[in-house]
Write a protein that holds these residues in place. Structure first.
Motif: not given
Length: 683
Positions: A378-401
């Motif tokens: 799983v990536s966030k705007d092209g940057t690795l966010f988390a690995p795994g075939t399933s899961g969940n994770q918080s985005t943390g406080p976001l300051q942009s889309s």
């Protein structure tokens, strides 16, 4: 004198009622009824037998008749009766012979009566008659007003009338479905308890009642017999037939929402069964008892054909239906969500959301079917966010889309998905208040506390720029500082990070953490400037945003200080009395001192209360008793007094009052009176 005539006359009345159905005997005593007839004409007499059972009255039954009359004429009381008429039956009608029924000392009275009929109904015996009387051939109302008639029913034993038994026997429904029920209802009259049930029921029953048949699966015949109350009449017998419909054979309807699915997918089976008393069970790819109507989601565990059968049976027969679901290999798939949504979603600035994802290669399939193994990231705007075939994770406080994507590869092929999280721009606002507010009419100066409260979604350190008064609406600090109505605040260089500095124009705070700033300040209105209106203003800066707020237009209003003056003296007075007629004091100066630009004319005068008797006050070079001074101030005028030689020595207080411009002031002048001895000189 009194004359009394008593005549007992039996009447023969005959009646035949009903049928002789029983030999039960009822004893009835003699019953008499007395009436007062009309002066002449028809009449009716009744004898009430309702307190006794209904009986048969024979035609030979005789009724007795008796009549008498009382009237008073000059103190004479007369009573009369007349002889017996012939007997008659129920159908008899005719006029009886006249008879002498009295006299008033010589003139005979003749009475006539005819029986027009006798009837017996509802235990009431009714006698219809015609009545008249004469006196010497004419009607005498006085005599008729005192007439009484009596009819007597003879006592004796009479046969009681007994009615035959009756029975009503019904069912709420005579045609019912298989396995249904109905209620039998019955009532009877002239019967004895209990009644007897036969046919498809049995036992004794009360003479009236209701009873449920219970569940019926075949036609039924119910018979009820109730015996007559007299013991001789035929019993009452009734029959009720209940027709029961044959059982409905079962009919099964079974369907599947999807008959071709991928492994891991589901299909919904729905069924409906009709028939009488049906029970159902599942077999094949499912099992267990089932209701006659329902639905169930099924997820076949493997690739291939899976057959689901529903069989039902009842008293009407058997039926079954089957449905086959074909399961094929799963398609490569991946799914990613933001807070459970496929997106795009919108959130506030600096908020957090939960990203969850799954894929065909998730452990719930991979562990059961190893041939479907694969990997995902799983990536966030092209940057690795988390690995795994399933899961969940918080985005943390976001300051942009941000866009979150999942990409998977494995035995079934590649799959991907993405979700967009739109972040709102930060917000910043500030509120400014003054507490307490100056009351109306406040003059000269007033101290209050200004408080600025910052809010919004913007984050980070806060810069405060607070002016004591600044009518410029800008939210840019440099614009306000360049406006001479606001003025510059302490520079950033002189205000270290995390601190605040203050000058005559206001307060400057650099990079502080607190969302609130409070500062006391004394607002002063100088004389000569008129009413002073102050408009405190604040600008906050945070996270590249700025916001401003100001107190109303105006809210802080302070009046200029009032203009007034004071009087002052240069010294005290002293006068010495001697042989001279008048004594003159020394001279002092009275000064008008202005305050807050006072410039009105001032008049000076001496209040008489403190002057010695016969004394005189003098102002200025002219020696007038009053003085008038005008601006510019301060201004001085001479003052002295003269007193007569008779003035007692000692201390006196002279009060001078000055008035002008709507204000006044006083000054007290001590006067010391002494005795001055004459001086002798050598000549």
């Amino acid at each position: 004198m009194k004359k009394i005539y008593l005549i007992l006359i039996p009447l023969a009345l005959a009646a035949a009622f009903g049928m002789a159905q029983a030999q039960t005997s009822v004893s009835i005593p003699a019953i008499t009824t007395t009436i007062q007839p009309l002066y002449s004409g028809p009449g009716t007499a009744t004898i009430d037998l309702r307190s006794y059972p209904e009986v048969i009255i024979p035609a030979s039954t005789r009724l007795s008749y008796y009549s008498y009359s009382l009237y008073e004429d000059g103190g004479n009381l007369a009573a009369a009766g007349f002889g017996s008429p012939p007997f008659f039956n129920m159908n008899f009608a005719g006029t009886l012979l006249n008879s002498r029924c009295g006299d008033d000392g010589g003139t005979p009275y003749w009475c006539f009566i005819s029986i027009n009929g006798v009837s017996y109904q509802n235990k009431i015996l009714t006698i219809n008659y015609q009545w008249r009387h004469t006196k010497g051939g004419g009607v005498d109302d006085r005599f008729a007003s005192g007439m009484k008639l009596q009819f007597t029913f003879p006592g004796g034993n009479y046969q009681q009338v007994v009615q035959p038994p009756t029975l009503t026997f019904t069912a709420d429904n005579t045609n019912i479905p298989y396995g249904g029920a109905t209620t039998l209802r019955w009532s009877s009259a002239n019967t004895v308890s209990p009644c007897v049930a036969s046919g498809d029921w049995s036992g004794t029953k009360p003479i009236a009642g209701a009873e449920n048949t219970g569940t019926l699966t075949s036609n039924k015949n119910y018979i009820l017999t109730c015996l007559a109350q007299d013991g001789t009449s035929a019993p009452a017998i009734k029959t009720v037939n209940i027709n029961v419909a044959p059982p409905v054979p079962p009919s099964v309807s079974l369907s599947a929402s999807r008959t071709d699915i991928r492994l891991g997918e589901s299909s919904t089976l729905s069924w409906d069964v009709t028939g009488t008393n049906v029970s159902c069970s599942a077999s094949g790819a499912w099992s267990g008892g089932k209701s006659t109507t329902g639905s169930q989601s099924v997820t076949p565990p493997s690739v291939g054909n899976h057959t689901y059968t529903l069989g039902c049976s009842g008293p009407g027969g058997n039926d079954s239906k089957s449905r086959t679901i074909t399961v094929s290999d799963p398609l490569p798939s991946a799914d990613i969500k933001a807070s459970g949504s496929d997106g795009p979603i919108s959130i506030g600035y600096y908020q957090s959301e939960t990203i969850s994802w799954t894929s065909v290669y998730a452990p719930q399939l991979g562990s059961q079917f190893p041939q479907y193994s694969g990997s995902c990231s799983v990536s966030k705007d092209g940057t690795l966010f988390a690995p795994g075939t399933s899961g969940n994770q918080s985005t943390g406080p976001l300051q942009s889309s941000q866009t979150y994507s999942i990409s998977c590869t494995g035995a079934l092929g590649s799959a991907s998905d993405s979700v967009r999280v739109n972040v709102a721009a930060p917000t910043l606002s500030v509120a400014l208040s003054a507490n307490p507010l100056p009351p109306p009419g406040t003059a000269s100066s007033y101290t209050t506390t200004l408080t600025a409260n910052t809010s919004g979604t913007a984050i980070g350190k806060i810069n405060y720029s607070l002016w004591w008064s600044c009518p410029n609406p800008t939210d840019h600090v440099n614009v306000a500082e360049n406006d001479n109505r606001c003025g510059p605040l302490p520079s950033s260089a002189s205000t270290p990070s995390g601190t605040c500095s203050e000058n005559s124009n206001g307060v400057k705070c650099e990079a502080v953490n607190s969302p609130s700033l409070s500062r006391p300040h004394t607002f002063t209105c100088s004389a000569g400037g008129g009413t002073c209106n102050f408009r405190p203003k604040v600008i906050t800066e945070r996270d590249s945003l700025s916001a401003t707020n100001a107190i109303g237009t105006p809210l802080l209003t302070i009046l200029e200080p009032p203009r007034y003056f004071t009087l002052s003296k240069s010294g005290n007075l002293e006068a010495g009395v001697s042989v001279n007629p008048l004594a003159e004091s020394n001279k002092i100066q009275i000064t008008v001192n202005p305050l807050n630009l006072f410039d009105a004319n001032v008049g000076l005068s001496v209040e008489p209360a403190g002057m010695p008797a016969g004394g005189t006050a003098y102002f200025g070079t002219s020696g007038a008793s009053t003085a008038n001074l005008s601006a510019p101030y301060p201004k001085t005028v001479d003052f002295w007094v003269t007193i007569p030689r008779t003035t007692a020595t000692g201390g006196y207080t002279i009060r001078i009052r000055g008035t002008g411009g709507g204000v006044s002031d006083t000054v007290n002048i001590p006067l010391n009176v002494i005795e001055r001895l004459p001086e002798f000189r050598e000549i």
